[in-house]
Design a protein around this motif. Structure first.
Motif, PDB file in Angstrom:
ATOM      1  N   GLN A  10      16.013   1.000  25.998  1.00 29.34           N
ATOM      2  CA  GLN A  10      15.613  -0.394  25.809  1.00 29.34           C
ATOM      3  C   GLN A  10      14.743  -0.884  26.949  1.00 29.34           C
ATOM      4  O   GLN A  10      13.744  -1.575  26.730  1.00 29.34           O
ATOM      5  CB  GLN A  10      16.855  -1.259  25.663  1.00 29.34           C
ATOM      6  CG  GLN A  10      17.445  -1.115  24.290  1.00 29.34           C
ATOM      7  CD  GLN A  10      18.786  -1.726  24.176  1.00 29.34           C
ATOM      8  OE1 GLN A  10      19.369  -2.168  25.149  1.00 29.34           O
ATOM      9  NE2 GLN A  10      19.308  -1.745  22.957  1.00 29.34           N
TER      10      GLN A  10
ATOM     11  N   TYR B   9      23.575  -7.365  22.201  1.00 37.32           N
ATOM     12  CA  TYR B   9      22.469  -7.090  23.119  1.00 37.32           C
ATOM     13  C   TYR B   9      21.220  -6.632  22.404  1.00 37.32           C
ATOM     14  O   TYR B   9      20.112  -6.913  22.839  1.00 37.32           O
ATOM     15  CB  TYR B   9      22.895  -6.082  24.186  1.00 37.32           C
ATOM     16  CG  TYR B   9      23.122  -4.686  23.696  1.00 37.32           C
ATOM     17  CD1 TYR B   9      24.345  -4.293  23.201  1.00 37.32           C
ATOM     18  CD2 TYR B   9      22.098  -3.738  23.744  1.00 37.32           C
ATOM     19  CE1 TYR B   9      24.560  -3.022  22.758  1.00 37.32           C
ATOM     20  CE2 TYR B   9      22.318  -2.458  23.291  1.00 37.32           C
ATOM     21  CZ  TYR B   9      23.542  -2.103  22.808  1.00 37.32           C
ATOM     22  OH  TYR B   9      23.746  -0.840  22.370  1.00 37.32           O
ATOM     23  N   ASN B  10      21.345  -5.989  21.243  1.00 41.02           N
ATOM     24  CA  ASN B  10      20.150  -5.546  20.537  1.00 41.02           C
ATOM     25  C   ASN B  10      19.308  -6.722  20.079  1.00 41.02           C
ATOM     26  O   ASN B  10      18.097  -6.653  20.035  1.00 41.02           O
ATOM     27  CB  ASN B  10      20.562  -4.711  19.337  1.00 41.02           C
ATOM     28  CG  ASN B  10      20.302  -3.260  19.593  1.00 41.02           C
ATOM     29  OD1 ASN B  10      19.867  -2.895  20.668  1.00 41.02           O
ATOM     30  ND2 ASN B  10      20.541  -2.442  18.607  1.00 41.02           N
ATOM     31  N   PHE B  11      19.984  -7.799  19.743  1.00 41.16           N
ATOM     32  CA  PHE B  11      19.248  -8.966  19.297  1.00 41.16           C
ATOM     33  C   PHE B  11      18.400  -9.552  20.428  1.00 41.16           C
ATOM     34  O   PHE B  11      17.298 -10.022  20.212  1.00 41.16           O
ATOM     35  CB  PHE B  11      20.214 -10.023  18.749  1.00 41.16           C
ATOM     36  CG  PHE B  11      20.920  -9.570  17.512  1.00 41.16           C
ATOM     37  CD1 PHE B  11      20.265  -8.786  16.575  1.00 41.16           C
ATOM     38  CD2 PHE B  11      22.233  -9.916  17.267  1.00 41.16           C
ATOM     39  CE1 PHE B  11      20.905  -8.363  15.425  1.00 41.16           C
ATOM     40  CE2 PHE B  11      22.877  -9.499  16.124  1.00 41.16           C
ATOM     41  CZ  PHE B  11      22.204  -8.720  15.198  1.00 41.16           C
ATOM     42  N   TRP B  12      18.944  -9.504  21.653  1.00 36.59           N
ATOM     43  CA  TRP B  12      18.141 -10.030  22.780  1.00 36.59           C
ATOM     44  C   TRP B  12      16.887  -9.207  22.954  1.00 36.59           C
ATOM     45  O   TRP B  12      15.799  -9.753  23.171  1.00 36.59           O
ATOM     46  CB  TRP B  12      18.952 -10.067  24.073  1.00 36.59           C
ATOM     47  CG  TRP B  12      20.293 -10.703  23.928  1.00 36.59           C
ATOM     48  CD1 TRP B  12      21.462 -10.204  24.363  1.00 36.59           C
ATOM     49  CD2 TRP B  12      20.606 -11.943  23.282  1.00 36.59           C
ATOM     50  NE1 TRP B  12      22.495 -11.034  24.030  1.00 36.59           N
ATOM     51  CE2 TRP B  12      21.999 -12.106  23.358  1.00 36.59           C
ATOM     52  CE3 TRP B  12      19.860 -12.919  22.641  1.00 36.59           C
ATOM     53  CZ2 TRP B  12      22.661 -13.192  22.829  1.00 36.59           C
ATOM     54  CZ3 TRP B  12      20.499 -14.001  22.093  1.00 36.59           C
ATOM     55  CH2 TRP B  12      21.880 -14.136  22.196  1.00 36.59           C
ATOM     56  N   ILE B  13      17.051  -7.878  22.879  1.00 38.92           N
ATOM     57  CA  ILE B  13      15.870  -7.016  23.050  1.00 38.92           C
ATOM     58  C   ILE B  13      14.813  -7.367  22.013  1.00 38.92           C
ATOM     59  O   ILE B  13      13.630  -7.495  22.313  1.00 38.92           O
ATOM     60  CB  ILE B  13      16.271  -5.536  22.914  1.00 38.92           C
ATOM     61  CG1 ILE B  13      17.211  -5.135  24.037  1.00 38.92           C
ATOM     62  CG2 ILE B  13      15.035  -4.654  22.929  1.00 38.92           C
ATOM     63  CD1 ILE B  13      16.561  -5.013  25.354  1.00 38.92           C
ATOM     64  N   TYR B  14      15.289  -7.565  20.770  1.00 42.17           N
ATOM     65  CA  TYR B  14      14.288  -7.823  19.740  1.00 42.17           C
ATOM     66  C   TYR B  14      13.608  -9.172  19.967  1.00 42.17           C
ATOM     67  O   TYR B  14      12.396  -9.311  19.735  1.00 42.17           O
ATOM     68  CB  TYR B  14      14.932  -7.710  18.356  1.00 42.17           C
ATOM     69  CG  TYR B  14      14.973  -8.953  17.537  1.00 42.17           C
ATOM     70  CD1 TYR B  14      13.828  -9.420  16.908  1.00 42.17           C
ATOM     71  CD2 TYR B  14      16.142  -9.680  17.395  1.00 42.17           C
ATOM     72  CE1 TYR B  14      13.863 -10.577  16.168  1.00 42.17           C
ATOM     73  CE2 TYR B  14      16.179 -10.825  16.665  1.00 42.17           C
ATOM     74  CZ  TYR B  14      15.041 -11.277  16.057  1.00 42.17           C
ATOM     75  OH  TYR B  14      15.070 -12.417  15.351  1.00 42.17           O
TER      76      TYR B  14
ATOM     77  N   THR D  20      20.729 -16.813  16.638  1.00 42.13           N
ATOM     78  CA  THR D  20      21.532 -15.619  16.851  1.00 42.13           C
ATOM     79  C   THR D  20      22.984 -15.954  17.162  1.00 42.13           C
ATOM     80  O   THR D  20      23.861 -15.123  16.948  1.00 42.13           O
ATOM     81  CB  THR D  20      20.929 -14.803  18.007  1.00 42.13           C
ATOM     82  OG1 THR D  20      19.532 -14.742  17.808  1.00 42.13           O
ATOM     83  CG2 THR D  20      21.467 -13.409  18.031  1.00 42.13           C
ATOM     84  N   TRP D  26      27.006  -7.357  16.702  1.00 42.90           N
ATOM     85  CA  TRP D  26      26.219  -6.165  16.429  1.00 42.90           C
ATOM     86  C   TRP D  26      27.148  -5.015  16.014  1.00 42.90           C
ATOM     87  O   TRP D  26      28.117  -4.712  16.687  1.00 42.90           O
ATOM     88  CB  TRP D  26      25.432  -5.781  17.669  1.00 42.90           C
ATOM     89  CG  TRP D  26      24.523  -4.626  17.426  1.00 42.90           C
ATOM     90  CD1 TRP D  26      23.473  -4.591  16.578  1.00 42.90           C
ATOM     91  CD2 TRP D  26      24.604  -3.348  18.018  1.00 42.90           C
ATOM     92  NE1 TRP D  26      22.891  -3.362  16.599  1.00 42.90           N
ATOM     93  CE2 TRP D  26      23.561  -2.583  17.474  1.00 42.90           C
ATOM     94  CE3 TRP D  26      25.456  -2.768  18.961  1.00 42.90           C
ATOM     95  CZ2 TRP D  26      23.348  -1.266  17.839  1.00 42.90           C
ATOM     96  CZ3 TRP D  26      25.251  -1.465  19.317  1.00 42.90           C
ATOM     97  CH2 TRP D  26      24.186  -0.721  18.759  1.00 42.90           C
TER      98      TRP D  26
END
Lengths: 81, 131, 152, 94, 496, 240
Positions: A10, B9-14, D20, D26
């Protein structure tokens, strides 16, 4: 839980994205974009989306980069921003 | 709070990637840079979709492990939903990737047309040349 | 970009690799049922192999194998295969794209007919994607003026 | 100009972050996305389409019309590139 | 075959677009009749569909025989069916009209022009007919890509205008896709009817709110709503005249259709009216769009550019009508979609004829046109009067319903905006009429004393007939607006 | 006396034979060179006119060879041996071999292919060994505190003839750590070497000889081996 592998990818993705839009040479920018696509595809493979990762690897990192390079060869590498 | 951040956390990256791409699309003056921004923007959205498909708890790729349950009524009912990742977002994103590369091709063709006429890729210079 | 360069290493390696890349692409198309892949990915790889041929051997040689008129034809034909299979389902009184109704024609079970329908569709997608990728690359790298036209 | 775009970007990002907050975590196996439509694809793909790869069966069969559209998008892109760029020089009459 | 008509509406143009390059190889000249034939067949199917809908109610068509929400379904209700007939009919008229114009402007690109033209129509039809949000996105992209290409082959400066459209259009489409994603995360479904069933329980969720916002912004970009309209004037001014005659009327109206679909079918009407103040925002945005569009139109010297700003104002009418949010105003909005397509296509065909004859499209090119092209100008007068809102013509009725709806809701500002816009339209078009009647040109300066001999050079028949047909349609829709309202639009208005 | 005369006569004849041998070797070398020259010219021509240049027979042989190789590759990939997939594989392989049979075996004499593959497989372990030793050397260079590197560009003319052997040699050089082939221009290799030792290793020409052996291009060497009469006469002299 964040796996270290995920985290590294990432960070690389974000770095590549920033570099691709800031670097002052279009050819480098396109090559960095290819690297970005490839890291993205690794990330998706990690998430289990093998089909999408496969497509991304062949399309964005492959054909997309080639098309961009062909267009840049046809036009110019110079850029001001 | 920390758990809230970590659990998504993946949503923040996106979101970060999308902001980078969006900024490049509207603020950069070079046409190829705009296209690069467009690419990043679209990829970020694809990342979001893929993230929604993921399942924790031992879910594997959306390919049946034992495809020889053919014809046995009992064998298929054993397929556990939680065992496989949700395939639908993957399908949608395959289509989105195709759209992405198609847009890229058309945009590059237009860029070449512009360069052929004005000899530059900078939007300000093109507008100056047009007047 | 599409004129032959006499770089011996690139030329030879690509010469050896291209058939294998193409076969791999066909494998990806045909085995989309069992493993990752399918018409689109395989088509892109096939198109990439054509682009490799074009880059290493030059347009003068590539046009013997894959002239641009054929590329245009194939991009039509690929989508036509897809839509044609869909329309075929209309003639056996199914809905559009209802491959299950093709079972009567193919003499197999409906689920197997769907599997075969998927295969046919993937082949169509592969055709279309390959030739479109090739033709887009040809157009972008030459700027639309093919070398054979420039001689005039 | 650059400043305005920065503001717009930040506003978009803020809106996204705001959205969000209410999302399922997730990788939650019990999120609505995994519970409503997709179970049928996972459990029935072998019976209904004899295709173990769910992505392929959904792509080309359950949502096959989307894929027809996708292929048409590609075709449109190819035709557009030819329309935009190709300039055949007139062959001399012989 | 009757029950397959809904799918054939889309598949016939698609298949024929695929065959079009092959037809073009046989002979370049065959492409034009081929496109015409295709669109005629598609129109026939659309009319059959509309007829079925009027008599038997809503049609559900399951592609691949998969039941929703697992598969993709076509839902054809009254609004859809009307849009289908409208789009295919307009495309047919434009195709008939296109012959001379394409031969003059794009002589060596005829084959691929018609291919992309048919694909564009396929995209529009696919957007309108589908009942699945993601399928809508796919066809939106087909329409957009074809649109980019059609615009970019225009005159000087068209590529840059098209590139801006590419960037903004991609942003719009991506926002739409993102909104789909947000909806999918919380509901797990992509089918419109299924979403409508699942969503009311989740109206408190922030995800839904953000999704709705992104839907609106994405669609507003596509429909060129006021602050986001910057791509439109350049793009449609510089596109080839056939392309602008196809794109300008349809692209924005299709986007408005999508907005109606999302606001009133996928979401309950109460969501955007009561829970969120969306309709109020839309009302004010519409009012600003009307004012700014009208004022900007006054400042233009280029005829096509003026028309583009009129489109911006017209979009303001419809968005404002949605914003008023009562049954009468929405009835007016839907009727105005119908009228506006017909009127805009009329204006752009006239612009195309002017471009064909004069090679430019400035206002001064209308000089002595009434004498040169009496039939074209007669059609133009009818279209212009309809846009202004003169009673027996169709433009009057939709405006009437909009004003009535706004008055019922007490939104006097919107009423004022509509009246102001009509006033500006009067000024705009009478200015052109004045130029058109100006026979005494520089001949007087030389002291010849006699009038300059003006020869009648009417436009070619292939261009004239569609234009006259459009004028006829404007009168017919005006005269028969009650049957249309009672049979079709009445059912299309959502239950508020 | 007789013995001396005999030896003299033998020496005389030896000298004559030596001369004759030299001439023969020259002649043969020239012949080989000529044939190889014409062959390379021919091959260039073939390469240019891919579809038309080769005669039907060798084209068919190429086709069969390509087909077999590709079908093996397909079986390796697929791993499904029911009738349906095998026939799919047959069709795919047939199509690809029809399209690309002139690519895979463009410059190879068809009869040699089995021997070449055999020798190539034998060549691989040796290359591996070279790579490992070179790796150790480069690791030593990198890790030693003084960094005793001596980068240099060396050029040498190769005796190899065909494209494929050039490429194999070039790739072998590049695969071995410390050396990189920068360019090949008309048989002249331009190689970048990291230190003197790796450059010397390359200069001995062992790798080149082995590659020549693999692709059966050591024609010159073989002729000399066969006609090496000096050894025989040396034996004779010692006996005398």
């Amino acid at each position: 839980m964040i796996l270290p592998f995920d985290l590294i990818i990432q960070i690389f993705v974000v770095i590549c994205a920033v570099a691709a839009i800031t670097v002052k040479d279009l050819l480098s920018a396109v090559m960095i974009l290819g690297a970005y696509s490839f890291f993205m595809c690794l990330m998706w493979a990690q998430m289990g989306a093998v089909d999408v990762a496969f497509t991304e690897a062949s399309v964005s990192a492959g054909i997309g980069t080639i098309l961009c390079i062909a267009a840049i060869m046809k036009t110019t590498r110079r850029t001001k921003d | 709070m920390l758990e809230f951040i970590v659990s998504k956390y993946n949503f923040w990256i996106y979101i970060i990637l999308m902001m980078i791409g969006f900024y490049a699309m509207i603020a950069k003056r070079n046409l190829v840079k705009k296209i690069i921004g467009m690419n990043i923007f679209q990829t970020a959205i694809i990342l979001f979709f893929i993230s929604t498909a993921y399942k924790t708890g031992g879910a594997t790729l959306p390919i049946l492990l034992d495809p020889h349950g053919h014809g046995h009524g009992a064998a298929e009912s054993a397929v556990a939903v939680s065992q496989y990742i949700n395939p639908l977002p993957h399908v949608l994103m395959l289509t989105a990737i195709v759209v992405m590369v198609a847009t890229l091709g058309v945009a590059l063709a237009i860029v070449i047309m512009i360069y052929r006429k004005y000899g530059t890729l900078n939007e300000d210079e093109i507008i100056k040349a047009m007047k | 970009m599409i004129f032959r360069k006499d770089d011996i290493i690139v030329n030879t390696i690509s010469r050896i690799l291209i058939p294998f890349i193409q076969l791999y692409a066909l494998y990806v198309i045909m085995h989309g049922h069992y493993s990752p892949g399918g018409g689109f990915q395989g088509g892109v790889i096939l198109g990439a192999s054509m682009v490799l041929l074009l880059l290493t051997r030059g347009y003068d040689e590539a046009k013997y194998k894959f002239p641009e008129q054929i590329a245009t034809l194939f991009s039509s034909v690929g989508v036509l295969i897809y839509a044609g299979i869909g329309l075929l389902c209309l003639f056996v009184l199914g809905n559009f794209l209802d491959y299950g109704k093709l079972a009567a024609l193919l003499n197999v079970t409906p689920s197997h007919a769907r599997s075969l329908g998927i295969l046919g569709v993937e082949i169509g997608v592969g055709f279309a994607v390959m030739s479109v990728m090739y033709s887009i690359f040809l157009d972008i790298s030459t700027g639309g003026v093919l070398p054979e036209d420039e001689e005039e | 100009m650059r400043f305005i775009s920065f503001i717009v970007t930040v506003l978009t990002g803020a809106l996204l972050i705001y959205g969000t907050v209410d999302m399922p975590n997730w990788g939650d196996p019990n999120s609505p996305a995994s519970k409503h439509v997709s179970p049928r694809y996972i459990t029935k793909t072998e019976i209904e389409t004899a295709t173990p790869n769910m992505v392929t069966s959904v792509l080309a069969d359950y949502r096959g019309y989307d894929t027809l559209g996708e292929t048409t998008v590609i075709f449109t892109a190819g035709m557009s590139c030819i329309l935009l760029l190709r300039r055949r020089k007139k062959k001399k009459a012989r | 075959m009757m029950e397959q008509a809904p799918v054939l509406v889309v598949v016939i143009p698609l298949m024929c677009a695929l065959l079009s390059p092959l037809v073009g190889w046989i002979k370049k000249e065959y492409c034009y009749p081929w496109a015409m034939l295709t669109l005629a067949a598609s129109t026939v199917c659309a009319v059959i569909t509309l007829n079925t809908v009027i008599h038997n109610g809503v049609i559900h068509y399951y592609l691949g025989s998969w039941l929703p929400p697992w598969g993709i379904e076509y839902v054809v209700d009254h609004l859809n069916a009307m849009m289908l007939v409208l789009i295919s009919g307009t495309a047919l008229l434009v195709a008939v009209y296109s012959k001379k114009s394409v031969e003059q402007e794009l002589p060596d690109k005829v084959v691929y022009f018609y291919t992309v033209f048919l694909l564009q129509v396929t995209g529009f039809l696919g957007i309108v007919i589908t009942g699945d949000v993601f399928n809508l996105y796919v066809f939106l992209e087909i329409a957009s890509l074809a649109g980019y290409a059609l615009i970019a082959i225009g005159e000087e400066g068209a590529p840059l205008a098209s590139f801006r459209y590419v960037v903004l259009g991609t942003v719009g489409a991506c926002f739409y896709l993102l909104a789909i994603g947000y909806l999918y995360v919380v509901t797990g479904s992509l089918n419109m009817a299924d979403l409508a069933k699942l969503l009311p329980a989740l109206y408190g969720s922030k995800v839904i709110l953000v999704a709705f916002a992104f839907f609106l912004v994405g669609i507003a970009l596509k429909m060129a709503l006021f602050p986001l309209h910057i791509w439109l004037p350049d793009a449609y001014t510089k596109a080839p005249s056939t392309a602008s005659a196809l794109l300008a009327p349809l692209m924005t109206k299709v986007a408005i259709y999508v907005m109606l679909r999302i606001m009133f079918t996928v979401f309950q009407p109460s969501f955007s009216i009561e829970i969120l103040p969306v309709t109020k925002i839309l009302l004010w945005v519409g009012i600003i769009a009307i004012f700014s569009g009208a004022i900007m139109a006054l400042a233009q010297v280029d005829f096509k550019r003026m028309l583009c700003y009129i489109i911006v104002a017209e979009v303001g009418y419809m968005v404002g009508g949605v914003g008023v949010a009562n049954a009468v105003a929405i009835k007016g909005t839907i009727l105005h979609i119908l009228n506006d397509v017909v009127m805009t296509v009329g204006l752009f065909t006239v612009a195309g004829i002017i471009t064909y004859k004069m090679k430019h499209h400035n206002l001064t090119d209308f000089k002595a046109m009434f004498k040169k092209m009496p039939f074209t100008m007669a059609a133009f007068v009818i279209v212009a009067l309809s846009i202004i809102g003169v009673p027996p013509l169709c433009g009057f009725f939709s405006k009437w319903y909009l004003i009535q709806g706004a008055a019922m809701a007490g939104n006097w500002v919107f009423v004022v905006a509509l009246l102001f816009s009509s006033l500006v339209n009067i000024i705009l078009f009478f200015r052109i009429f004045e130029v058109g009647y100006e026979f005494h040109s520089s001949a007087d300066a030389h002291g010849h004393g006699h009038e300059e001999a003006v020869v009648i050079e009417e436009a070619p028949l292939s261009m004239l007939i569609p234009t006259m047909m459009i004028a006829l349609f404007i009168i017919l829709i005006g005269l028969y607006n009650q049957p249309i309202l009672i049979n079709i639009i009445q059912f299309a208005v959502p239950k508020l | 006396m007789e013995v001396t005369l005999l030896i003299q006569a033998a020496d005389e004849s030896f000298r004559l034979l030596e001369k004759a041998r030299g001439q023969a070797v020259d002649l043969l070398n020239t012949a080989v060179k000529l044939t190889s020259d014409t062959r390379s010219v021919e091959e260039r021509k073939l390469q240019t006119f891919l579809s038309s240049g080769q005669d039907a027979k060798s084209g068919f042989q190429n086709f069969i060879a390509t087909f077999v190789m590709l079908f093996a590759f397909w079986a390796l990939l697929s791993g499904k041996f029911d009738l349906f997939h095998l026939s799919l594989g047959f069709i795919c392989t047939f199509v690809i071999s029809y399209l690309s049979h002139d690519l895979l075996f463009a410059n190879v004499r068809v009869g040699d292919i089995r021997v070449i593959i055999q020798r190539f497989i034998i060549y691989m372990p040796w290359l591996m060994y070279q790579i490992i030793t070179a790796n150790v050397h480069v690791a030593y260079l990198a890790l030693s505190p003084k960094m005793p590197i001596d980068p240099q560009v060396m050029r040498f003319k190769t005796k190899l003839e065909s494209d494929i052997s050039w490429v194999t040699l070039a790739n072998s050089i590049t695969l071995t750590p410390g050396t990189i082939t920068m360019d090949i221009h008309e048989g002249e290799f331009v190689v970048h070497a990291l230190s003197q030792k790796v450059a010397d290793d390359l200069d001995t020409g062992e790798m080149e000889d082995r590659v020549a052996h693999v692709f059966m291009e050591a024609d010159h060497i073989y002729i000399q081996d066969v006609l090496d009469v000096a050894r025989i006469f040396g034996e004779m002299r010692r006996a005398a």
